[in-house]
Design a protein around this motif. Structure first.
Motif, PDB file in Angstrom:
ATOM      1  N   VAL A   1      19.525  84.567  16.915  1.00  0.00           N
ATOM      2  CA  VAL A   1      18.236  84.900  17.525  1.00  0.00           C
ATOM      3  C   VAL A   1      18.440  85.788  18.754  1.00  0.00           C
ATOM      4  O   VAL A   1      17.659  86.703  19.018  1.00  0.00           O
ATOM      5  N   LEU A   2      19.491  85.499  19.531  1.00  0.00           N
ATOM      6  CA  LEU A   2      19.830  86.279  20.719  1.00  0.00           C
ATOM      7  C   LEU A   2      21.223  86.871  20.572  1.00  0.00           C
ATOM      8  O   LEU A   2      22.050  86.360  19.807  1.00  0.00           O
ATOM      9  N   ASN A   3      21.484  87.921  21.342  1.00  0.00           N
ATOM     10  CA  ASN A   3      22.835  88.429  21.518  1.00  0.00           C
ATOM     11  C   ASN A   3      23.361  87.963  22.866  1.00  0.00           C
ATOM     12  O   ASN A   3      22.602  87.900  23.837  1.00  0.00           O
ATOM     13  N   GLU A   4      24.627  87.630  22.926  1.00  0.00           N
ATOM     14  CA  GLU A   4      25.261  87.245  24.184  1.00  0.00           C
ATOM     15  C   GLU A   4      26.134  88.419  24.646  1.00  0.00           C
ATOM     16  O   GLU A   4      27.150  88.730  24.031  1.00  0.00           O
TER      17      GLU A   4
ATOM     18  N   LEU B   1      10.597  83.138  25.682  1.00  0.00           N
ATOM     19  CA  LEU B   1       9.575  83.756  26.513  1.00  0.00           C
ATOM     20  C   LEU B   1      10.123  84.098  27.901  1.00  0.00           C
ATOM     21  O   LEU B   1       9.675  85.066  28.532  1.00  0.00           O
ATOM     22  N   ALA B   2      11.079  83.316  28.372  1.00  0.00           N
ATOM     23  CA  ALA B   2      11.560  83.439  29.752  1.00  0.00           C
ATOM     24  C   ALA B   2      12.603  84.530  29.947  1.00  0.00           C
ATOM     25  O   ALA B   2      13.007  84.797  31.080  1.00  0.00           O
ATOM     26  N   TYR B   3      13.060  85.152  28.868  1.00  0.00           N
ATOM     27  CA  TYR B   3      14.031  86.248  28.963  1.00  0.00           C
ATOM     28  C   TYR B   3      13.420  87.521  28.375  1.00  0.00           C
ATOM     29  O   TYR B   3      12.782  87.474  27.324  1.00  0.00           O
ATOM     30  N   SER B   4      13.629  88.636  29.062  1.00  0.00           N
ATOM     31  CA  SER B   4      13.095  89.910  28.574  1.00  0.00           C
ATOM     32  C   SER B   4      13.735  90.254  27.231  1.00  0.00           C
ATOM     33  O   SER B   4      14.923  90.012  27.019  1.00  0.00           O
ATOM     34  N   GLU B   5      12.932  90.808  26.348  1.00  0.00           N
ATOM     35  CA  GLU B   5      13.368  91.019  24.972  1.00  0.00           C
ATOM     36  C   GLU B   5      14.497  92.048  24.858  1.00  0.00           C
ATOM     37  O   GLU B   5      15.466  91.834  24.130  1.00  0.00           O
TER      38      GLU B   5
ATOM     39  N   TRP C   1      20.994  88.215  27.599  1.00  0.00           N
ATOM     40  CA  TRP C   1      20.657  87.584  26.324  1.00  0.00           C
ATOM     41  C   TRP C   1      19.517  88.335  25.643  1.00  0.00           C
ATOM     42  O   TRP C   1      18.428  87.788  25.440  1.00  0.00           O
ATOM     43  N   PRO C   2      19.731  89.595  25.244  1.00  0.00           N
ATOM     44  CA  PRO C   2      18.668  90.331  24.547  1.00  0.00           C
ATOM     45  C   PRO C   2      18.430  89.774  23.144  1.00  0.00           C
ATOM     46  O   PRO C   2      19.298  89.124  22.559  1.00  0.00           O
ATOM     47  N   GLU C   3      17.251  90.047  22.618  1.00  0.00           N
ATOM     48  CA  GLU C   3      16.906  89.521  21.302  1.00  0.00           C
ATOM     49  C   GLU C   3      17.658  90.239  20.190  1.00  0.00           C
ATOM     50  O   GLU C   3      17.800  91.451  20.197  1.00  0.00           O
ATOM     51  N   ALA C   4      18.135  89.467  19.244  1.00  0.00           N
ATOM     52  CA  ALA C   4      18.770  90.010  18.046  1.00  0.00           C
ATOM     53  C   ALA C   4      17.839  89.895  16.845  1.00  0.00           C
ATOM     54  O   ALA C   4      17.885  90.696  15.926  1.00  0.00           O
TER      55      ALA C   4
END
Length: 218
Positions: free
Chosen positions: A107-110, A12-16, A124-127
């Motif tokens: 779940v995320l991309n680095e 929730l704390a990082y933009s998608e 850390w966008p969503e994967a």
């Protein structure tokens, strides 16, 4: 997949799309520490006797971060209150480990880059948006009036304490969020843990403000 409350909070704390942090580190790091402590309370591994955090059941839960915290509390050997533990547990390293774990799970991309071509930065966008979608669906049901289970109640209360709720929940849900944040639904130990997290965040913010003020006057 199974994620911890702290990892749900991170999603929730990082933009998608951009994978950028929506609140300050001073707000997020105590919230993550509080989420881990609250999860140990919910799982019946620690309890608050008065204001002191004590071990109730030392059996591992099978999660590296939760088990490391449980072992740390057990090994410390002195009674400390929840606020003390939140302050000791919070760190950028904890945040980094949880983000990396979500990336390893797909779940995320680095994504590494540089600001102005000089300063290194990580996004850390969503994967795999399905994991956060499941969290939001559960939260939305509670905000619409469903009775919160312990995990969802803790997540909502912590987002409120960290001032993340105003960024991720609809404006019309604010009254319901505040109602849940009061902790009337929660076991006393969980409610105390959330209050401790809020206090630790306030202490960190006050300390940072003092350091900025001192630096500005020198």
């Amino acid at each position: 997949m199974t994620v911890t409350i702290a990892e749900e909070l991170l999603l929730l704390a990082y933009s998608e799309d951009e994978g950028r942090q929506l609140i300050s580190t001073m707000q997020l790091d105590p919230a993550l520490a509080g989420a881990i402590l609250a999860e140990l309370v919910i799982a019946g591994r620690v309890e608050l006797s008065g204001k002191k955090v004590t071990i109730k059941d030392p059996a591992p839960l099978g999660d590296d971060e939760l088990d490391a915290t449980l072992a740390r509390i057990a090994e410390f050997g002195k009674d400390r209150d929840a606020s003390w533990w939140v302050q000791r547990l919070q760190s950028g390293k904890l945040r980094g480990r949880l983000l990396s774990r979500l990336a390893r799970a797909g779940v995320l991309n680095e994504e590494h880059g540089k600001v102005l071509g000089i300063f290194p930065t990580t996004r850390w966008p969503e994967a795999h948006p399905g994991v956060e979608a499941d969290v939001r669906e559960r939260v939305s049901a509670v905000l619409a009036g469903a009775e919160p289970d312990a995990r969802t109640g803790v997540l909502i209360a912590i987002t409120h304490a960290a001032k993340l709720d105003r960024k991720v929940f609809p404006a019309e849900s604010r009254a319901r969020v505040k109602e849940i944040a009061k902790g009337d639904w929660a076991a006393n130990a969980v409610a105390q843990t959330i209050k401790a997290m809020t206090a630790a965040g306030a202490i960190a913010a006050a300390g940072a403000a003092g350091a900025i003020s001192t630096g500005g006057g020198s």
